[in-house]
Design a protein around this motif. Structure first.
Motif, PDB file in Angstrom:
ATOM      1  N   LEU A 103       0.885  -1.231   0.076  1.00 19.89           N
ATOM      2  CA  LEU A 103      -0.049   0.021   0.049  1.00 19.89           C
ATOM      3  C   LEU A 103       0.825   1.349   0.043  1.00 19.89           C
ATOM      4  O   LEU A 103       2.196   1.136   0.105  1.00 19.89           O
ATOM      5  CB  LEU A 103      -0.939  -0.222   1.240  1.00 19.89           C
ATOM      6  CG  LEU A 103      -1.643  -1.159   1.581  1.00 19.89           C
ATOM      7  CD1 LEU A 103      -2.329  -1.173   3.012  1.00 19.89           C
ATOM      8  CD2 LEU A 103      -2.918  -1.341   0.596  1.00 19.89           C
ATOM      9  N   ASP A 104       0.373   2.465  -0.076  1.00 19.57           N
ATOM     10  CA  ASP A 104       1.044   3.679  -0.013  1.00 19.57           C
ATOM     11  C   ASP A 104       1.919   3.689   1.163  1.00 19.57           C
ATOM     12  O   ASP A 104       3.028   4.059   1.354  1.00 19.57           O
ATOM     13  CB  ASP A 104       0.412   4.992  -0.020  1.00 19.57           C
ATOM     14  CG  ASP A 104      -0.402   4.995  -1.598  1.00 19.57           C
ATOM     15  OD1 ASP A 104       0.375   4.583  -2.456  1.00 19.57           O
ATOM     16  OD2 ASP A 104      -1.158   5.796  -1.582  1.00 19.57           O
ATOM     17  N   LYS A 105       1.077   3.181   2.394  1.00 20.45           N
ATOM     18  CA  LYS A 105       1.640   3.191   3.948  1.00 20.45           C
ATOM     19  C   LYS A 105       1.339   1.693   4.218  1.00 20.45           C
ATOM     20  O   LYS A 105       0.175   1.339   4.410  1.00 20.45           O
ATOM     21  CB  LYS A 105       0.980   4.202   4.748  1.00 20.45           C
ATOM     22  CG  LYS A 105       1.493   5.596   4.537  1.00 20.45           C
ATOM     23  CD  LYS A 105       0.891   6.439   5.485  1.00 20.45           C
ATOM     24  CE  LYS A 105       1.602   7.768   5.480  1.00 20.45           C
ATOM     25  NZ  LYS A 105       0.928   8.658   6.692  1.00 20.45           N
ATOM     26  N   GLY A 106       2.289   0.600   4.178  1.00 12.02           N
ATOM     27  CA  GLY A 106       2.171  -0.780   4.668  1.00 12.02           C
ATOM     28  C   GLY A 106       1.954  -1.471   3.711  1.00 12.02           C
ATOM     29  O   GLY A 106       1.832  -1.375   2.574  1.00 12.02           O
ATOM     30  N   TRP A 150       2.066  -4.193  14.961  1.00 11.93           N
ATOM     31  CA  TRP A 150       2.560  -3.458  13.719  1.00 11.93           C
ATOM     32  C   TRP A 150       1.372  -2.407  13.773  1.00 11.93           C
ATOM     33  O   TRP A 150       1.485  -1.499  13.010  1.00 11.93           O
ATOM     34  CB  TRP A 150       2.675  -4.168  12.489  1.00 11.93           C
ATOM     35  CG  TRP A 150       4.025  -4.779  12.270  1.00 11.93           C
ATOM     36  CD1 TRP A 150       5.191  -4.065  12.147  1.00 11.93           C
ATOM     37  CD2 TRP A 150       4.565  -6.282  12.409  1.00 11.93           C
ATOM     38  NE1 TRP A 150       6.423  -4.847  12.197  1.00 11.93           N
ATOM     39  CE2 TRP A 150       5.942  -6.240  12.361  1.00 11.93           C
ATOM     40  CE3 TRP A 150       3.787  -7.151  12.847  1.00 11.93           C
ATOM     41  CZ2 TRP A 150       6.630  -7.547  12.401  1.00 11.93           C
ATOM     42  CZ3 TRP A 150       4.441  -8.250  12.771  1.00 11.93           C
ATOM     43  CH2 TRP A 150       5.820  -8.441  12.631  1.00 11.93           C
ATOM     44  N   GLY A 151       0.099  -2.736  14.033  1.00 11.69           N
ATOM     45  CA  GLY A 151      -0.972  -1.653  14.029  1.00 11.69           C
ATOM     46  C   GLY A 151      -1.417  -1.803  12.387  1.00 11.69           C
ATOM     47  O   GLY A 151      -0.885  -2.590  11.372  1.00 11.69           O
ATOM     48  N   SER A 152      -2.174  -0.888  12.160  1.00  9.15           N
ATOM     49  CA  SER A 152      -2.882  -0.621  10.897  1.00  9.15           C
ATOM     50  C   SER A 152      -2.337   0.669  10.315  1.00  9.15           C
ATOM     51  O   SER A 152      -2.111   1.515  10.928  1.00  9.15           O
ATOM     52  CB  SER A 152      -4.405  -0.501  10.862  1.00  9.15           C
ATOM     53  OG  SER A 152      -5.040  -1.864  11.353  1.00  9.15           O
ATOM     54  N   PRO A 153      -2.151   0.647   8.869  1.00 10.10           N
ATOM     55  CA  PRO A 153      -1.872   1.735   8.361  1.00 10.10           C
ATOM     56  C   PRO A 153      -2.784   2.932   8.352  1.00 10.10           C
ATOM     57  O   PRO A 153      -3.875   2.668   8.329  1.00 10.10           O
ATOM     58  CB  PRO A 153      -1.475   1.471   6.823  1.00 10.10           C
ATOM     59  CG  PRO A 153      -2.039   0.277   6.759  1.00 10.10           C
ATOM     60  CD  PRO A 153      -2.375  -0.560   8.117  1.00 10.10           C
ATOM     61  N   GLU A 154      -2.201   4.386   8.500  1.00  4.65           N
ATOM     62  CA  GLU A 154      -3.462   5.299   8.457  1.00  4.65           C
ATOM     63  C   GLU A 154      -3.901   5.859   7.348  1.00  4.65           C
ATOM     64  O   GLU A 154      -3.379   5.502   6.252  1.00  4.65           O
ATOM     65  CB  GLU A 154      -2.609   6.564   9.281  1.00  4.65           C
ATOM     66  CG  GLU A 154      -2.390   5.870  10.602  1.00  4.65           C
ATOM     67  CD  GLU A 154      -1.372   7.262  11.364  1.00  4.65           C
ATOM     68  OE1 GLU A 154      -1.314   8.462  10.894  1.00  4.65           O
ATOM     69  OE2 GLU A 154      -1.196   7.023  12.437  1.00  4.65           O
TER      70      GLU A 154
END
Length: 154
Positions: A103-106, A150-154
């Motif tokens: 993704l763009d982030k993650g 890692w959490g989720s990308p914003e």
């Protein structure tokens, strides 16, 4: 013969190369599975997986009974996807694909599993009473561990 399908998708705040390194290491299996599902690798495993790699395990999964499991990495498209197929183990057939999409982030990680229970109608009953629920528990634990780390990308 009933073919079961299981699918999970999760977006994670991690780089693609980090995701690839983490998910392709069989040594990370115990971190991402519940306590009732313990995996011990019994064969030599290289630093990088490749198509054709065979990995043997001892698994304790149901009723605390140890069992042997042999899987083959049947497909390996580096940084995109890999597929483990059971060659020896409790299922009549099992294929588990892990796909990674940047993704763009993650990244998005997808688990795509097809499997067949042994023993005909008895296997289908056992699936309904126990195995389906255990599979959900395994992947719920995996989801929760990955999100906490890692959490989720914003």
């Amino acid at each position: 013969m009933k073919i079961y399908q299981f699918y999970r998708r999760q977006a994670l705040d991690m780089k693609l190369d980090e995701a690839w390194d983490f998910f392709t290491s069989p040594y990370n299996l115990n971190q991402i599975t519940p306590d009732f599902f313990h995996v011990s690798i019994t064969s030599k495993v290289p630093e990088r997986i490749y198509s054709g790699l065979m990995i043997s395990y001892k698994i304790v999964a149901v009723f605390g009974l140890p069992m042997d499991w042999l899987s083959e990495v049947s497909h390996c498209d580096e940084y995109k996807r890999f597929v483990y197929e059971q060659r020896v183990g409790p299922f009549k057939f099992l294929s588990h694909e892990v796909a990674l999409t940047p993704l763009d982030k993650g990244v998005v990680m997808e688990d795509i599993i097809f499997y067949v229970m042994p023993f005909g109608w008895f296997g289908r009953l056992f699936h309904r009473l126990l195995i389906g629920r255990k599979l959900n528990q395994i992947f719920d634990t995996r989801r929760d561990y990955l999100h906490a780390r890692w959490g989720s990308p914003e």
